[in-house]
Design a protein around this motif. Sequence first.
Motif, PDB file in Angstrom:
ATOM      1  N   ASP A  25      22.968 108.131  19.019  1.00 45.33           N
ATOM      2  CA  ASP A  25      23.403 108.473  17.676  1.00 45.33           C
ATOM      3  C   ASP A  25      23.950 107.212  17.011  1.00 45.33           C
ATOM      4  O   ASP A  25      24.939 106.634  17.479  1.00 45.33           O
ATOM      5  N   PRO A  26      23.331 106.755  15.917  1.00 49.61           N
ATOM      6  CA  PRO A  26      23.759 105.514  15.275  1.00 49.61           C
ATOM      7  C   PRO A  26      25.152 105.584  14.648  1.00 49.61           C
ATOM      8  O   PRO A  26      25.684 104.559  14.216  1.00 49.61           O
ATOM      9  N   ARG A  27      25.752 106.754  14.639  1.00 48.63           N
ATOM     10  CA  ARG A  27      27.119 106.865  14.118  1.00 48.63           C
ATOM     11  C   ARG A  27      28.145 106.497  15.183  1.00 48.63           C
ATOM     12  O   ARG A  27      29.320 106.338  14.882  1.00 48.63           O
ATOM     13  N   SER A  28      27.698 106.312  16.418  1.00 46.12           N
ATOM     14  CA  SER A  28      28.595 106.004  17.531  1.00 46.12           C
ATOM     15  C   SER A  28      28.534 104.514  17.885  1.00 46.12           C
ATOM     16  O   SER A  28      28.165 104.121  18.991  1.00 46.12           O
ATOM     17  N   VAL A  29      28.901 103.687  16.934  1.00 47.24           N
ATOM     18  CA  VAL A  29      28.822 102.234  17.112  1.00 47.24           C
ATOM     19  C   VAL A  29      29.774 101.768  18.208  1.00 47.24           C
ATOM     20  O   VAL A  29      29.405 100.927  19.043  1.00 47.24           O
ATOM     21  N   ASP A  30      30.978 102.299  18.242  1.00 48.23           N
ATOM     22  CA  ASP A  30      31.935 101.893  19.281  1.00 48.23           C
ATOM     23  C   ASP A  30      31.411 102.244  20.672  1.00 48.23           C
ATOM     24  O   ASP A  30      31.543 101.448  21.612  1.00 48.23           O
ATOM     25  N   GLY A  31      30.805 103.401  20.808  1.00 49.28           N
ATOM     26  CA  GLY A  31      30.233 103.795  22.091  1.00 49.28           C
ATOM     27  C   GLY A  31      29.090 102.876  22.498  1.00 49.28           C
ATOM     28  O   GLY A  31      28.957 102.503  23.663  1.00 49.28           O
ATOM     29  N   PHE A  32      28.253 102.515  21.525  1.00 50.97           N
ATOM     30  CA  PHE A  32      27.154 101.598  21.809  1.00 50.97           C
ATOM     31  C   PHE A  32      27.689 100.228  22.222  1.00 50.97           C
ATOM     32  O   PHE A  32      27.228  99.644  23.204  1.00 50.97           O
ATOM     33  N   ALA A  33      28.679  99.725  21.487  1.00 44.76           N
ATOM     34  CA  ALA A  33      29.266  98.423  21.824  1.00 44.76           C
ATOM     35  C   ALA A  33      29.869  98.459  23.227  1.00 44.76           C
ATOM     36  O   ALA A  33      29.760  97.484  23.990  1.00 44.76           O
ATOM     37  N   ALA A  34      30.488  99.565  23.595  1.00 42.12           N
ATOM     38  CA  ALA A  34      31.056  99.701  24.938  1.00 42.12           C
ATOM     39  C   ALA A  34      29.949  99.694  25.996  1.00 42.12           C
ATOM     40  O   ALA A  34      30.114  99.103  27.077  1.00 42.12           O
ATOM     41  N   THR A  35      28.837 100.317  25.706  1.00 46.79           N
ATOM     42  CA  THR A  35      27.707 100.318  26.637  1.00 46.79           C
ATOM     43  C   THR A  35      27.151  98.909  26.811  1.00 46.79           C
ATOM     44  O   THR A  35      26.862  98.475  27.932  1.00 46.79           O
ATOM     45  N   VAL A  36      27.012  98.186  25.725  1.00 44.79           N
ATOM     46  CA  VAL A  36      26.541  96.799  25.795  1.00 44.79           C
ATOM     47  C   VAL A  36      27.506  95.965  26.643  1.00 44.79           C
ATOM     48  O   VAL A  36      27.084  95.205  27.515  1.00 44.79           O
ATOM     49  N   ALA A  37      28.799  96.129  26.408  1.00 40.56           N
ATOM     50  CA  ALA A  37      29.802  95.394  27.192  1.00 40.56           C
ATOM     51  C   ALA A  37      29.719  95.742  28.673  1.00 40.56           C
ATOM     52  O   ALA A  37      29.873  94.868  29.541  1.00 40.56           O
ATOM     53  N   GLU A  38      29.476  96.998  28.980  1.00 34.64           N
ATOM     54  CA  GLU A  38      29.353  97.424  30.377  1.00 34.64           C
ATOM     55  C   GLU A  38      28.128  96.792  31.035  1.00 34.64           C
ATOM     56  O   GLU A  38      28.190  96.335  32.183  1.00 34.64           O
ATOM     57  N   VAL A  39      27.023  96.739  30.329  1.00 34.49           N
ATOM     58  CA  VAL A  39      25.821  96.084  30.863  1.00 34.49           C
ATOM     59  C   VAL A  39      26.107  94.601  31.116  1.00 34.49           C
ATOM     60  O   VAL A  39      25.733  94.058  32.166  1.00 34.49           O
ATOM     61  N   GLU A  40      26.785  93.964  30.182  1.00 35.65           N
ATOM     62  CA  GLU A  40      27.140  92.540  30.359  1.00 35.65           C
ATOM     63  C   GLU A  40      28.037  92.362  31.575  1.00 35.65           C
ATOM     64  O   GLU A  40      27.860  91.410  32.358  1.00 35.65           O
ATOM     65  N   ARG A  41      28.997  93.270  31.752  1.00 34.91           N
ATOM     66  CA  ARG A  41      29.906  93.179  32.896  1.00 34.91           C
ATOM     67  C   ARG A  41      29.134  93.328  34.205  1.00 34.91           C
ATOM     68  O   ARG A  41      29.327  92.558  35.143  1.00 34.91           O
ATOM     69  N   ILE A  42      28.242  94.298  34.258  1.00 38.92           N
ATOM     70  CA  ILE A  42      27.457  94.533  35.469  1.00 38.92           C
ATOM     71  C   ILE A  42      26.553  93.331  35.764  1.00 38.92           C
ATOM     72  O   ILE A  42      26.435  92.901  36.913  1.00 38.92           O
ATOM     73  N   VAL A 102      14.594 100.108  16.329  1.00 40.89           N
ATOM     74  CA  VAL A 102      13.863 100.535  15.135  1.00 40.89           C
ATOM     75  C   VAL A 102      13.521 102.002  15.319  1.00 40.89           C
ATOM     76  O   VAL A 102      12.779 102.370  16.229  1.00 40.89           O
ATOM     77  N   ARG A 103      14.116 102.818  14.501  1.00 38.18           N
ATOM     78  CA  ARG A 103      13.810 104.252  14.510  1.00 38.18           C
ATOM     79  C   ARG A 103      14.409 104.869  13.250  1.00 38.18           C
ATOM     80  O   ARG A 103      15.266 104.252  12.609  1.00 38.18           O
ATOM     81  N   PRO A 104      13.963 106.044  12.887  1.00 39.38           N
ATOM     82  CA  PRO A 104      14.483 106.679  11.675  1.00 39.38           C
ATOM     83  C   PRO A 104      15.991 106.956  11.770  1.00 39.38           C
ATOM     84  O   PRO A 104      16.552 107.117  12.854  1.00 39.38           O
ATOM     85  N   ALA A 105      16.607 107.005  10.614  1.00 39.29           N
ATOM     86  CA  ALA A 105      18.042 107.287  10.530  1.00 39.29           C
ATOM     87  C   ALA A 105      18.346 108.684  11.076  1.00 39.29           C
ATOM     88  O   ALA A 105      17.493 109.567  11.092  1.00 39.29           O
ATOM     89  N   ASP A 153      21.392 104.663   9.573  1.00 36.20           N
ATOM     90  CA  ASP A 153      20.367 103.903  10.287  1.00 36.20           C
ATOM     91  C   ASP A 153      21.002 103.104  11.439  1.00 36.20           C
ATOM     92  O   ASP A 153      22.188 103.255  11.731  1.00 36.20           O
ATOM     93  N   TYR A 154      20.220 102.267  12.067  1.00 36.08           N
ATOM     94  CA  TYR A 154      20.665 101.555  13.271  1.00 36.08           C
ATOM     95  C   TYR A 154      21.120 100.124  12.993  1.00 36.08           C
ATOM     96  O   TYR A 154      21.268  99.325  13.912  1.00 36.08           O
ATOM     97  N   THR A 155      21.394  99.814  11.736  1.00 35.39           N
ATOM     98  CA  THR A 155      21.833  98.462  11.375  1.00 35.39           C
ATOM     99  C   THR A 155      23.082  98.045  12.148  1.00 35.39           C
ATOM    100  O   THR A 155      23.155  96.925  12.663  1.00 35.39           O
ATOM    101  N   ALA A 156      24.060  98.908  12.255  1.00 37.01           N
ATOM    102  CA  ALA A 156      25.306  98.551  12.949  1.00 37.01           C
ATOM    103  C   ALA A 156      25.054  98.292  14.436  1.00 37.01           C
ATOM    104  O   ALA A 156      25.672  97.403  15.022  1.00 37.01           O
ATOM    105  N   PHE A 157      24.157  99.059  15.056  1.00 39.75           N
ATOM    106  CA  PHE A 157      23.814  98.812  16.462  1.00 39.75           C
ATOM    107  C   PHE A 157      23.177  97.429  16.598  1.00 39.75           C
ATOM    108  O   PHE A 157      23.515  96.656  17.495  1.00 39.75           O
ATOM    109  N   ASN A 158      22.241  97.128  15.698  1.00 36.83           N
ATOM    110  CA  ASN A 158      21.580  95.828  15.761  1.00 36.83           C
ATOM    111  C   ASN A 158      22.551  94.693  15.479  1.00 36.83           C
ATOM    112  O   ASN A 158      22.432  93.611  16.059  1.00 36.83           O
TER     113      ASN A 158
END
Length: 99
Positions: free
Chosen positions: A1-18, A31-34, A39-44
């Motif tokens: 869900d592109p509205r969950s930017v904090d959750g996505f950022a946390a997932t990215v950080a976890e992958v980096e940590r691992i 790239v996918r529909p809103a 949309d997914y601009t904040a994730f990108n």
Amino acid sequence: DPRSVDGFAATVAEVERIAGSGRCVVWTTIVRPAVAGVDYTAFNDVLRREDARLRSFRVVDWETMVAKNPGYLREDGVHAVAEGYRARAAETARVIRRC
């Protein structure tokens, strides 16, 4: 869900940590529909910030590739056609070689 930017950022950080600093993380922009008008601009943006911040993080800019070549995607706006998959694979290989 592109509205969950904090959750996505946390997932990215976890992958980096691992992965740790000794490995390279390669991530493709989204790239996918809103969803619900978002949309997914904040994730990108999260991915691009990490690419700028860490030497061990690399981004495959699928978003820009599709903007320049809209025919890379099927009508659903998510899945690529064969040419798009080939182009993304070639760009991914190029980015991996930079690791």
